[in-house]
Design a protein around this motif. Structure first.
Motif, short mmCIF file in Angstrom:
data_model
loop_
_atom_site.label_atom_id
_atom_site.label_comp_id
_atom_site.label_asym_id
_atom_site.label_seq_id
_atom_site.Cartn_x
_atom_site.Cartn_y
_atom_site.Cartn_z
N ASN A 39 0.83 -1.21 0.00
CA ASN A 39 0.00 0.00 0.00
C ASN A 39 0.86 1.26 0.00
O ASN A 39 0.56 2.23 -0.68
CB ASN A 39 -0.92 0.01 1.23
N ASP A 81 4.86 6.11 4.95
CA ASP A 81 5.28 6.54 3.61
C ASP A 81 5.00 8.02 3.49
O ASP A 81 4.13 8.56 4.18
CB ASP A 81 4.51 5.77 2.53
N PHE A 130 -5.20 -4.17 3.60
CA PHE A 130 -4.98 -3.45 4.86
C PHE A 130 -5.49 -4.22 6.07
O PHE A 130 -4.87 -4.22 7.14
CB PHE A 130 -5.68 -2.10 4.74
N HIS A 260 -2.57 -9.06 -6.07
CA HIS A 260 -3.38 -9.13 -4.84
C HIS A 260 -3.90 -10.54 -4.59
O HIS A 260 -4.91 -10.73 -3.96
CB HIS A 260 -4.53 -8.11 -4.89
N1 LIG Z 1 -0.43 3.97 2.77
C1 LIG Z 1 -1.51 4.35 2.06
N2 LIG Z 1 -1.53 5.56 1.44
C2 LIG Z 1 -2.60 5.96 0.73
N3 LIG Z 1 -3.70 5.21 0.56
C3 LIG Z 1 -3.75 4.02 1.16
C4 LIG Z 1 -2.68 3.51 1.93
N4 LIG Z 1 -3.03 2.30 2.41
C5 LIG Z 1 -4.25 2.04 1.92
N5 LIG Z 1 -4.69 3.07 1.18
C6 LIG Z 1 -5.97 3.16 0.46
O1 LIG Z 1 -6.85 2.21 1.00
C7 LIG Z 1 -7.31 1.31 0.02
C8 LIG Z 1 -7.54 -0.04 0.61
O2 LIG Z 1 -6.32 -0.70 0.88
P1 LIG Z 1 -6.23 -2.26 0.82
O3 LIG Z 1 -4.82 -2.68 1.02
O4 LIG Z 1 -7.23 -2.82 1.76
O5 LIG Z 1 -6.73 -2.60 -0.62
P2 LIG Z 1 -5.96 -2.44 -2.01
O6 LIG Z 1 -4.54 -2.08 -1.78
O7 LIG Z 1 -6.77 -1.54 -2.87
O8 LIG Z 1 -6.07 -3.91 -2.59
P3 LIG Z 1 -5.43 -5.22 -1.89
O9 LIG Z 1 -6.55 -5.92 -1.22
O10 LIG Z 1 -4.91 -5.99 -2.97
O11 LIG Z 1 -4.36 -4.74 -0.97
C9 LIG Z 1 -6.24 1.37 -1.05
O12 LIG Z 1 -6.79 1.05 -2.33
C10 LIG Z 1 -5.77 2.81 -0.98
O13 LIG Z 1 -6.61 3.65 -1.76
#
Ligand SMILES: Nc1ncnc2c1ncn2[C@@H]1O[C@H](COP(=O)(O)OP(=O)(O)OP(=O)(O)O)[C@@H](O)[C@H]1O
Ligand SMILES: [Mg+2]
Length: 630
Positions: A39, A81, A130, A260
């Protein structure tokens, strides 16, 4: 004046997922860190792109990186980050809800899977991003400030159903996620995530290829001094390294980062194109179809980079719809960093890359068929129904798609056959590839249309995917052999039949003419059949008629289709049919004889899985006759 802390409820899907995480017995809990670093890396990519597009964006892009810090006393681990960050609304929208397509499907499967271990396997298929943090933490705090804005937000949750949000005055640009770690419990695969060594090991294993520096405090700091930061990952793009240098395990981790998916890919392959138009591609075929493979909002999986810089996810210009399950990266050297989706659709070079990628995918599957039939069988089981869409959409590659396709067949109930093998088994004098479409295998196998083919030993392909109804009409043939539905047109499986039929035709001429009139509301013709051995009747279409299933599909899609009348075929050797002829000759005006003709039609319809227009009338007539027989 500042707004006080507000409490929100998680969306119900999110709540269910969190519960799964909190009680997770997923054995590889280390992957939570991969998710957070992934992320963070995405957030840095996004900031770079945005600052590139928006020159006025007031953001600091000098030293973009990820930093991981641990505190053994407080038992916390934080991943920070200085990327794009999130606004308050984004935090609520992105972290408090799950927008991923297939979530509902996933949760349904979890509910259905009886044992806990089964639902944990599903987590691996779905990937929870997340929320994976809650496998190792009992409280998570996220502080973020969107680049270019001034106010930050703190989000905090124990994962139990609610989270809080409050404004933060002096948040740095980007996002810091702090995990308040659960107690160490190695039996439950909860390791000491405050150990610098453990954390470094995890980063090396899962995130080495991340193109941004992932920094940590150096292990040995001078007494009293702030420890210096060290970059832990090599940052080398895998596709830029020579194949001999890269281990499959590194490809696997990269695949997980971009797809993912939590499982290893089924197949990994690369393209290195040199010359006037230079690009590299690193592509993967997943081991399992995603839950949303056939959903509208699903995404395609190829990312575009330009000179190592991430440009976009889900680049539809690079991969056709029917290969939407292929994941990977294409890094092109000569495109502008500013390139947009619209431009890509028109770009000649992109079209060339796409053509090459498609060929490479098809070629890879073809090789897999020969070298690893087990993997091929897995591949086809997962993605075959999608690949067959290409028979309609990608006319240029039709032959290659037919070559890598396999189909269930009457030859062997357990193993699908390729067309090549089918053709090799064709009987002498057989000129076409026979198939039957339908809703299920058993319906097809027990269909009356099958009788003569089975009796005479002709192999028939059993086609049950909805897409099969469509491509069989569009594709002219394979290896010079046409596809022929056994439920369409006339069949003559051998010449002896023909002689016998000519004879029978005369005997039954009157009955056929009369029945055609009597049943004219439902059928356009009644004729004798050479398809049947044991059933009295079956219904067939003309060569160019659409099948009842296709008719139903069109209606389901909201398209108007006129009601199709088909042909009723009778078995001249069946006692019911010969009896009907005698009865009709003796009492041409008798209402009961007409009713029997109607019943015969109804039975034929039921036998192919069709629906009666008036079931209660059918049952009444049937009951009368049964009564007489007692
Ligand atoms: N460090 C971060 N900085 C900015 N946005 C973030 C960050 N972490 C998460 N997000 C936002 O939250 C959303 C959800 O994160 P999450 O990891 O649950 O899903 P994803 O990354 O879209 O897909 P995946 O399930 O494959 O990780 C992300 O799509 C992003 O928009
Ligand atoms: Mg993520």
């Amino acid at each position: 004046m500042t707004t006080p802390t507000q409490t929100f409820e998680f969306q119900s899907e999110a709540r269910q997922l969190l519960q799964l995480m909190i009680h997770s017995i997923y054995s590889n809990k280390d992957v939570f860190l991969r998710e957070l670093v992934s992320n963070a890396s995405d957030a840095l990519d996004k900031l770079r792109l945005e600052s590139f597009r928006d020159k006025d964006l007031d953001a600091d892009t000098d030293d973009l990186h990820v930093e991981i810090a641990v505190d053994a006393e407080q038992r916390t681990l934080s991943v920070r980050d200085n990327g794009i960050g999130m606004t308050r609304d984004e935090v609520i929208g992105l972290i408090g809800t799950i927008a991923k397509s297939g979530t509902a499907e996933f949760l349904k499967k979890v509910k259905e899977s009886k044992d806990a271990a089964g639902s944990q396997d599903l987590i691996g298929q779905f990937g929870v991003g997340f929320y994976a943090s809650f496998m190792v933490a009992d409280k998570v705090t996220l502080v973020t400030r969107r680049a270019g804005t001034s106010e930050g937000v703190r989000w905090e949750s124990e994962g139990e159903g609610t989270y809080t949000i409050e404004p933060v005055e002096d948040a740095p640009q980007g996002t810091t996620v702090t995990l308040h770690l659960k107690p160490e419990d190695t039996e439950d695969h909860l390791f000491d995530y405050t150990s610098t060594r453990k954390v470094r090991e995890i980063v090396k294993r899962y995130s080495d290829f991340i193109t941004w520096p992932v920094k940590m405090a150096a292990e040995k700091a001078e007494e009293g001094a702030e420890p210096a930061l060290e970059t832990v990952n090599s940052m080398k793009a895998l596709w830029a390294r020579s194949s001999s240098e890269v281990e499959q395990s590194e490809y696997n981790e990269f695949y997980k980062h971009i797809s993912h998916d939590w499982n290893d890919p089924l197949e990994t392959f690369r393209i290195q194109a040199e010359g006037t138009f230079e690009y590299q591609a690193l592509l993967f075929i997943p081991a399992q179809a995603p839950l949303d493979l056939f959903m509208r909002e699903r995404k395609r999986g190829v990312q575009l980079y330009v000179k190592r810089v991430f440009i976009m996810d889900d680049c539809e210009a690079l991969m056709p719809e029917y290969l939407r399950f292929v994941k990977g990266v294409v890094d092109a050297q000569d495109l502008s960093l500013n390139v947009s989706r619209e431009i890509l659709q028109q770009d000649r070079q992109i079209r060339m890359i796409r053509r090459r990628l498609v060929k490479k995918v098809l070629q890879t599957v073809k090789t897999m068929m020969v070298e690893n039939p087990e993997n091929y069988a897995k591949f086809w089981g997962e993605f075959g129904a999608a690949v067959k869409e290409g028979l309609l959409d990608d006319v240029d590659n039709r032959d290659s798609i037919l070559e890598i396709a396999s189909f269930a067949s009457t030859h062997d109930a357990d193993a699908p056959t390729t067309l090549k093998d089918y053709v090799a088994r064709m009987k002498e004098g057989q000129e076409v590839v026979y198939y039957l479409t339908g809703e299920s295998r058993s319906l097809i196998e027990n269909s009356p249309h099958m009788e003569a083919f089975q009796a005479k030993g002709f192999e028939v392909l059993v086609l049950t995917d909805p897409i099969d109804e469509m491509w069989v009409d569009a594709v002219s043939g394979f290896d010079g052999k046409q596809f022929q539905s056994i439920a369409k047109g006339e069949v003559d499986l051998d010449s002896e039949d023909e002689d016998r039929n000519a004879e029978a035709k005369k005997d039954f001429a009157d009955l056929m003419t009369w029945m055609t009139t009597t049943l004219s509301e439902n059928v356009k013709e009644v004729r004798l059949s050479s398809r049947l051995t044991t059933s009295p009747a079956c219904i067939v279409g003309d060569s160019y008629d659409i099948t009842p299933t296709l008719e139903k599909m069109y209606r389901a899609m909201g398209q108007e289709v006129p009601k199709q009348k088909r042909i009723l075929e009778l078995n001249p050797t069946h006692p019911l049919v010969t009896g009907l002829r005698t009865a009709h000759e003796a009492r041409p005006e008798d209402e009961a004889v007409a009713e029997t003709a109607e019943l015969l039609y109804g039975m034929a319809l039921l036998a192919e899985g069709g629906e009666l227009a008036d079931p209660s009338r059918f049952i009444k007539l049937m009951a009368q006759r049964l009564q007489h027989s007692l």
